[in-house]
Design an enzyme around this catalytic site. Structure first.
Site, PDB file in Angstrom:
ATOM      1  N   SER A 116       0.805  -1.215   0.000  1.00  0.00           N
ATOM      2  CA  SER A 116       0.000   0.000   0.000  1.00  0.00           C
ATOM      3  C   SER A 116       0.843   1.271   0.000  1.00  0.00           C
ATOM      4  O   SER A 116       1.651   1.482  -0.889  1.00  0.00           O
ATOM      5  CB  SER A 116      -0.964  -0.039   1.178  1.00  0.00           C
ATOM      6  OG  SER A 116      -1.873   1.020   1.088  1.00  0.00           O
ATOM      7  N   HIS A 117       0.713   2.049   1.057  1.00  0.00           N
ATOM      8  CA  HIS A 117       1.360   3.364   1.138  1.00  0.00           C
ATOM      9  C   HIS A 117       2.747   3.289   1.763  1.00  0.00           C
ATOM     10  O   HIS A 117       3.393   4.311   1.940  1.00  0.00           O
ATOM     11  CB  HIS A 117       0.471   4.272   1.978  1.00  0.00           C
ATOM     12  CG  HIS A 117       0.082   3.597   3.263  1.00  0.00           C
ATOM     13  ND1 HIS A 117      -0.855   2.581   3.285  1.00  0.00           N
ATOM     14  CD2 HIS A 117       0.542   3.714   4.509  1.00  0.00           C
ATOM     15  CE1 HIS A 117      -0.962   2.124   4.518  1.00  0.00           C
ATOM     16  NE2 HIS A 117      -0.124   2.794   5.286  1.00  0.00           N
ATOM     17  N   ASP A 280      -2.325   6.637  -3.398  1.00  0.00           N
ATOM     18  CA  ASP A 280      -1.197   5.994  -2.716  1.00  0.00           C
ATOM     19  C   ASP A 280      -0.515   4.927  -3.576  1.00  0.00           C
ATOM     20  O   ASP A 280      -0.801   4.775  -4.765  1.00  0.00           O
ATOM     21  CB  ASP A 280      -1.645   5.387  -1.383  1.00  0.00           C
ATOM     22  CG  ASP A 280      -2.485   4.138  -1.578  1.00  0.00           C
ATOM     23  OD1 ASP A 280      -3.200   4.058  -2.592  1.00  0.00           O
ATOM     24  OD2 ASP A 280      -2.420   3.232  -0.717  1.00  0.00           O
ATOM     25  N   ASP A 282      -0.716   1.724  -4.024  1.00  0.00           N
ATOM     26  CA  ASP A 282      -1.494   0.740  -4.790  1.00  0.00           C
ATOM     27  C   ASP A 282      -2.822   1.294  -5.291  1.00  0.00           C
ATOM     28  O   ASP A 282      -3.657   0.531  -5.793  1.00  0.00           O
ATOM     29  CB  ASP A 282      -1.717  -0.526  -3.954  1.00  0.00           C
ATOM     30  CG  ASP A 282      -2.531  -0.248  -2.717  1.00  0.00           C
ATOM     31  OD1 ASP A 282      -2.456   0.876  -2.190  1.00  0.00           O
ATOM     32  OD2 ASP A 282      -3.257  -1.156  -2.259  1.00  0.00           O
ATOM     33  N   ASP A 284      -5.517   2.664  -3.832  1.00  0.00           N
ATOM     34  CA  ASP A 284      -6.829   2.571  -3.194  1.00  0.00           C
ATOM     35  C   ASP A 284      -7.141   3.763  -2.295  1.00  0.00           C
ATOM     36  O   ASP A 284      -8.282   3.978  -1.924  1.00  0.00           O
ATOM     37  CB  ASP A 284      -7.007   1.236  -2.446  1.00  0.00           C
ATOM     38  CG  ASP A 284      -5.950   0.994  -1.399  1.00  0.00           C
ATOM     39  OD1 ASP A 284      -5.033   1.823  -1.244  1.00  0.00           O
ATOM     40  OD2 ASP A 284      -6.027  -0.058  -0.724  1.00  0.00           O
ATOM     41  N   ARG A 285      -6.116   4.554  -1.947  1.00  0.00           N
ATOM     42  CA  ARG A 285      -6.388   5.725  -1.103  1.00  0.00           C
ATOM     43  C   ARG A 285      -6.516   6.985  -1.939  1.00  0.00           C
ATOM     44  O   ARG A 285      -6.015   7.037  -3.066  1.00  0.00           O
ATOM     45  CB  ARG A 285      -5.244   5.938  -0.113  1.00  0.00           C
ATOM     46  CG  ARG A 285      -5.116   4.821   0.877  1.00  0.00           C
ATOM     47  CD  ARG A 285      -4.060   5.145   1.910  1.00  0.00           C
ATOM     48  NE  ARG A 285      -4.103   4.120   2.951  1.00  0.00           N
ATOM     49  CZ  ARG A 285      -3.548   4.236   4.142  1.00  0.00           C
ATOM     50  NH1 ARG A 285      -2.886   5.335   4.453  1.00  0.00           N
ATOM     51  NH2 ARG A 285      -3.652   3.265   5.026  1.00  0.00           N
ATOM     52  N   LYS A 379     -11.360  -0.157  -1.380  1.00  0.00           N
ATOM     53  CA  LYS A 379     -11.467   1.285  -1.515  1.00  0.00           C
ATOM     54  C   LYS A 379     -10.839   1.674  -2.850  1.00  0.00           C
ATOM     55  O   LYS A 379     -10.064   0.899  -3.417  1.00  0.00           O
ATOM     56  CB  LYS A 379     -10.833   2.006  -0.343  1.00  0.00           C
ATOM     57  CG  LYS A 379      -9.408   1.635  -0.068  1.00  0.00           C
ATOM     58  CD  LYS A 379      -8.983   2.246   1.275  1.00  0.00           C
ATOM     59  CE  LYS A 379      -7.624   1.738   1.690  1.00  0.00           C
ATOM     60  NZ  LYS A 379      -7.644   0.989   2.933  1.00  0.00           N
TER      61      LYS A 379
HETATM   62  C1  G1P Z   1      -4.235   1.499   8.106  1.00  0.00           C
HETATM   63  C2  G1P Z   1      -5.440   2.403   8.216  1.00  0.00           C
HETATM   64  C3  G1P Z   1      -6.698   1.624   7.935  1.00  0.00           C
HETATM   65  C4  G1P Z   1      -6.602   0.954   6.577  1.00  0.00           C
HETATM   66  C5  G1P Z   1      -5.316   0.135   6.490  1.00  0.00           C
HETATM   67  C6  G1P Z   1      -5.101  -0.404   5.104  1.00  0.00           C
HETATM   68  O1  G1P Z   1      -4.334   0.459   9.038  1.00  0.00           O
HETATM   69  O2  G1P Z   1      -5.511   3.011   9.487  1.00  0.00           O
HETATM   70  O3  G1P Z   1      -7.806   2.485   7.981  1.00  0.00           O
HETATM   71  O4  G1P Z   1      -7.691   0.124   6.348  1.00  0.00           O
HETATM   72  O5  G1P Z   1      -4.193   0.946   6.820  1.00  0.00           O
HETATM   73  O6  G1P Z   1      -4.981   0.610   4.150  1.00  0.00           O
HETATM   74  P1  G1P Z   1      -3.614   0.488  10.467  1.00  0.00           P
HETATM   75  O7  G1P Z   1      -2.153   0.695  10.217  1.00  0.00           O
HETATM   76  O8  G1P Z   1      -4.193   1.663  11.202  1.00  0.00           O
HETATM   77  O9  G1P Z   1      -3.981  -0.828  11.076  1.00  0.00           O
HETATM   78 ZN    ZN Z   2      -3.287   1.407  -0.386  1.00  0.00          ZN
END
Ligand code: G1P
Ligand code: ZN
Length: 546
Positions: A116-117, A280, A282, A284-285, A379
């Site tokens: 992800s990010h 982000d 991947d 999705d954000r 998302k």
């Molecule tokens: C974080 C975000 C959460 C999201 C997840 C995946 O998780 O807070 O809302 O669903 O990334 O993108 P966390 O690190 O808080 O468990």
């Molecule tokens: Zn992501």
């Protein structure tokens, strides 16, 4: 089916392959240990039922190790009996695009390679997760099964063959399994065309509306270039950092005011375009910004919900709205007024999937820059951007005007999240344990000008399958609608990250233009006192404030 080159490889378990909120995430070097990825993939295959002859979708955000992993998984998928694997060209699928492709092909499931990010590169993070046939993240019963398998694995199946060329759209045979390489963008762009009024957006843009989309050197680059520039006519250069890189250009591909600071500065400058957005690693954000105004993700969900009737695919069709527990209650206010159900779920997208599959909700979102709808089961960053563009094209008002009118109608939920990253795990657990012991006795306590009206460790019972998820975070609610939430991140890869979420509710228009941190100041002080954070962790300041 040819089986000549299938090999069975003996292996021993790793004890740290428990999938978190979004799959298994570790440093690349960790994944590169012999058999580490293979063990996890075999454990997925051992946990998902009978997929013999069925189709798997495979792709990732293009970060370092993406394509090595794809070759490993292709061979293992063939050796384990999949009939077909559909791979995004060059190994690329944004997470939402993978969800689209799973659903469109009625695939058995999909494997998405992404952290992800989190930053990418040889010394940074990699990740892998399994999505089921509805296009959404595997439910806990599957991820728990995968984890159990990783603890007892003794062998895996693979092929002793050459790698497949994934750089061209083509079809290949891999020991009896078809490997179909498809365009990574096409199906996704097609669905967006069906959901949104591209003509109206195109007209707004040709009338002079300007935008800047920051792809942060991550996977949405090709998607945004095709949709925003090629199809909607945004002028060349409207998409910045649009070429995906294995290390995201050394940056942290997380769309918030801290990491997308270039965009943030632009939007608060004289040269600001009318609309700014970022996505982000991947895809999705999303972050939505207007000229001189940042739209909190919680407000974005509420505003999208309140304006859904302006987008024909959603007109009269919003069945309910769901938000993760720490997300502000702004969307609850909208749901109340619209007479639709609202749901509060634990953090993580997978909880929305059940509600969407049961037709209980259409829109959902998280404070962590995630917004989406039942068009897929993830998302979707660009979807949110297009939703906003569609609203703007219909209302012909600025982002700031739309947001301010929304606050006047529904009240303003001031909102901020303070992250304390890479805390020693023991200290972080002590903070949470201390709070857990305290919460029951806090009710009706007066702190400063506020009274605590409820406090608990959030426990969620899924209204569809009645499964229970407990210890989802400490909630402290106040008599005036304010809240403080504490929870530990499930996605970090070093130490523990403690997240504290603050929210206050303001209905007086005269008080709607305060600085957010100032508006939340009293709550911030209360949170530090109640949690003993500074004593227990030695931290005096949050690492990241969004
Ligand atoms: C974080 C975000 C959460 C999201 C997840 C995946 O998780 O807070 O809302 O669903 O990334 O993108 P966390 O690190 O808080 O468990
Ligand atoms: Zn992501």
């Amino acid at each position: 089916m040819p089986t000549s080159s299938i090999t069975t490889v003996s292996t021993t378990p790793f004890d740290d392959q428990k999938p978190g909120t979004s799959g298994l995430r570790k440093k690349v070097k960790h994944f590169q240990q012999i058999n580490y990825l293979e063990n996890f993939v075999q454990s997925i295959f051992a946990s998902i039922g009978n997929f013999q002859g069925k189709t798997l979708i495979l792709g990732g955000d293009g970060r370092f190790y993406n394509n090595d992993a794809i070759q490993v998984i292709l061979k293992m998928a063939s050796a384990n009996g999949f009939g077909k694997v559909i791979v995004g060209q060059n190994g690329i699928f944004s997470t939402p695009a993978a969800s689209v492709v799973i659903r469109k092909n009625q695939a058995y499931g999909g494997i998405i390679l992404s952290a992800s990010h989190n930053p990418g590169g040889p010394d940074e993070d990699f990740g892998i997760k399994y999505n089921t046939g509805n296009g959404g993240p595997a439910p806990e019963k599957i991820t728990d099964a995968i984890y159990s398998k990783t603890l007892e694995i003794t062998e895996y199946l693979t092929l002793d063959t050459d790698n497949i060329d994934i750089t061209h759209v083509a079809s290949h045979d891999l020991n009896g399994m078809t490997v179909e390489i498809i365009d990574s963008v096409e199906d996704y762009a097609q669905l967006m065309n069906e959901l949104f009024d591209f003509d109206a957006i195109r007209n707004m843009i040709s009338d002079g509306f300007t935008l800047c989309f920051d792809a942060m050197h991550a996977v949405t680059g090709p998607y945004a270039l095709e949709i925003l520039e090629n199809q909607l006519g945004a002028k060349k250069g409207s998409v910045i950092n649009g070429i995906p890189q294995e290390d995201f250009g050394g940056g942290h591909p997380d769309p918030n005011l801290v990491h997308a600071h270039h965009l943030a500065e632009l939007m608060f400058s004289e040269q600001s375009p009318d609309f700014g957005a970022a996505s982000d690693g991947d895809g999705d954000r999303n972050m939505i910004v207007g000229n001189n105004i940042f739209v909190t993700p919680s407000d974005s969900l509420a505003i999208i919900t309140a304006n859904a009737d302006l987008v024909s695919a959603y007109k009269g069709k919003v069945m309910g709205v769901a938000r993760s527990m720490p997300t502000s209650q702004a969307s609850d206010q909208v749901a109340k007024k619209m007479g639709i159900e609202s749901y509060e779920t634990p953090t993580g997208w997978k909880f929305f999937g059940n509600l969407m599959d049961a037709d209980k909700v259409t829109l959902c979102g998280e404070e962590s820059f995630g917004t989406g709808s039942s068009h897929i089961r993830e998302k979707d960053g660009l979807w949110a951007v297009l939703f906003w563009l569609n609203i703007l094209a219909v209302r012909k008002e600025s982002v700031a005007d739309i947001v301010k009118q929304h606050w006047h109608e529904f009240g303003r939920n001031y909102y901020s999240r303070h992250d304390y990253e890479a805390i020693e795990s023991d200290s972080a657990n002590n903070v949470m344990e201390g709070l857990r012991n305290k919460v029951k006795n806090l009710i009706n306590t007066q702190t400063g000008s506020l009274t605590i009206s409820y406090s608990d460790d959030f426990c969620y019972t899924d209204p569809v399958d009645n499964s229970v998820s407990d210890h989802q975070g400490i909630r402290i609610g106040f008599n005036n609608g304010s809240r403080i939430i504490f929870r530990l991140s499930g996605t970090g890869t070093s130490g523990a990250t403690l997240r504290i979420y603050y929210e206050s509710y303001e209905t007086n228009p005269d008080n709607m233009n305060q600085d957010t941190q100032q508006a939340l100041d009293e709550l911030i002080k209360i949170s530090l006192e109640i949690s003993d954070l500074q004593t227990l962790t030695g931290r005096t300041e949050a690492t990241v404030i969004t």
